[in-house]
Design an enzyme around this catalytic site. Structure first.
Site, PDB file in Angstrom:
ATOM      1  N   GLN A 172       4.425  39.652  28.684  1.00 32.64           N
ATOM      2  CA  GLN A 172       5.076  39.852  27.386  1.00 32.64           C
ATOM      3  C   GLN A 172       4.555  38.843  26.362  1.00 32.64           C
ATOM      4  O   GLN A 172       4.556  37.634  26.615  1.00 32.64           O
ATOM      5  CB  GLN A 172       6.603  39.708  27.558  1.00 32.64           C
ATOM      6  CG  GLN A 172       7.409  40.023  26.322  1.00 32.64           C
ATOM      7  CD  GLN A 172       7.318  41.488  25.910  1.00 32.64           C
ATOM      8  OE1 GLN A 172       7.386  42.390  26.729  1.00 32.64           O
ATOM      9  NE2 GLN A 172       7.151  41.721  24.619  1.00 32.64           N
ATOM     10  N   ASP A 200      -0.855  47.696  29.441  1.00 32.96           N
ATOM     11  CA  ASP A 200      -0.631  47.449  28.013  1.00 32.96           C
ATOM     12  C   ASP A 200      -1.847  47.875  27.191  1.00 32.96           C
ATOM     13  O   ASP A 200      -1.748  48.067  25.979  1.00 32.96           O
ATOM     14  CB  ASP A 200      -0.381  45.946  27.778  1.00 32.96           C
ATOM     15  CG  ASP A 200       1.002  45.662  27.240  1.00 32.96           C
ATOM     16  OD1 ASP A 200       1.675  46.615  26.800  1.00 32.96           O
ATOM     17  OD2 ASP A 200       1.397  44.481  27.251  1.00 32.96           O
ATOM     18  N   LYS A 207      12.230  47.537  29.303  1.00 33.94           N
ATOM     19  CA  LYS A 207      11.142  48.015  30.166  1.00 33.94           C
ATOM     20  C   LYS A 207      11.641  48.171  31.602  1.00 33.94           C
ATOM     21  O   LYS A 207      11.325  49.148  32.280  1.00 33.94           O
ATOM     22  CB  LYS A 207       9.950  47.045  30.095  1.00 33.94           C
ATOM     23  CG  LYS A 207       9.178  47.190  28.794  1.00 33.94           C
ATOM     24  CD  LYS A 207       8.201  46.061  28.520  1.00 33.94           C
ATOM     25  CE  LYS A 207       7.646  46.210  27.091  1.00 33.94           C
ATOM     26  NZ  LYS A 207       6.836  45.088  26.636  1.00 33.94           N
TER      27      LYS A 207
END
Ligand code: NDP
Length: 283
Positions: free
Chosen positions: A97, A120, A53
């Site tokens: 995460q 997200d 990322k």
């Protein structure tokens, strides 16, 4: 022989589009889109995803910061960090995460991310907007699947789409997106009475179960388009949830693992972060 849907190439094209749009956005506004990624603990898989990322952020011209917290970080400390990032002007996307260590309530953390920075797309507000068809952040993997189909020239309207898996991050949201694209959608799960009977009815089959090579050739019909979301480690190699070698012979198009859905997830994250920065300017 099926057409191989090249997720790696499609994702690279999207990252290039995001890079071009970002350069224009920066020139027009003087603002650099910023993504903060928070990782708790040292899970090698999570470390790899986070470093990919970061690399993608650099490639498209974003500002990015990584917050690495030790595995024994308290829930309170993590909530404090998320709240700080929510208020940080440089940051347009906050990503924590997953999975988190078991002493931390994942839902509580996701709920604390500001919906305007929820790149997200896991916040209940984002999921609610998705369900009722309002604009908002769409979860990256499901969105990536729809874009893969579109850019491969697959017409979704009127097709029988069968989704195997009903998780909050893949199965459920991709089912909603397929419905929005006017497919007739069937959602299967571990209690489905006759899985093969359902999957055989699919024109488009999306598989997200986490069981290596579970979908065999006798479970699909000729000409099916197969999207394999599964990422399983088998004998040191990646394997999807679909038995690629068998199913490829019957499918009209299929994603490989790796190189199918995986690269799309990060490309869509880049799109969402740019969109967040753009929305902030419009407000
Ligand atoms: P979950 O474990 O959260 O969900 C798995 C789903 O599969 C559940 O709904 C479960 O049903 C269903 N299932 C399990 N066994 C069977 C079975 N025998 N028959 C039918 N359905 C079954 O997984 P995720 O959705 O998070 O992930 C699925 C896969 O996709 C994993 O391999 C994961 O690594 C991968 N993945 C890949 C991403 C990428 O970027 N490429 C991103 C996210 C995930 P039930 O609800 O009844 O338990």
């Amino acid at each position: 022989m099926a057409k191989i849907i090249d997720g790696k190439a499609i994702a690279a094209t999207i990252r290039q589009e995001v890079a071009d749009d970002t350069a224009r956005f920066k020139a027009e506004t003087g603002i650099t889109p910023g993504l903060a990624v928070v990782i708790v603990g040292e899970d090698p898989g999570s470390q790899l995803y986070v470093s990919n990322k970061e690399k993608a952020c650099a490639e498209v011209g974003f500002y990015s910061e990584k917050h690495e917290l030790s595995v024994d970080t308290t829930e309170e400390d993590l909530l404090t960090l998320v709240e700080k990032l929510n208020g940080d002007e440089k940051i347009h996307g906050v990503l924590v995460q997953l999975p988190l260590p078991s002493h931390i309530d994942e839902d509580k953390i996701i709920d604390t991310i500001h919906p305007m920075k929820d790149v997200d797309g896991f916040h209940p507000v984002s999921i609610g907007n998705l369900l009722i068809g309002k604009p908002g952040f769409v979860p990256c993997t499901p969105h990536g699947i729809i874009v893969l189909l579109e850019r491969s020239g697959v017409d979704i309207t009127g097709k029988n789409a069968v989704v195997v898996g009903r998780s909050n991050i893949v199965g459920k949201p991709v089912s909603v997106l397929l419905l929005q694209e006017n497919a007739t959608v069937t959602i299967c799960h571990s209690r489905t009475a006759d899985l093969a009977a359902e999957t055989r009815r699919a024109d488009i089959l999306v598989v997200a179960i986490g069981k290596p090579r579970m979908i065999k050739a006798d479970m699909v019909s000729d000409g099916v388009v197969v999207i394999d979301v599964g990422t399983n480690r088998v004998d040191g190699k990646w394997a999807g949830d679909v038995d690629f070698d068998e199913v490829e012979k019957k499918a009209s198009a299929i994603t490989p693992v790796p190189g199918g859905v995986g690269p799309m997830t990060i490309a869509m994250l880049m799109q969402n972060t740019l969109k967040s920065a753009q929305m902030k300017v419009k407000k």
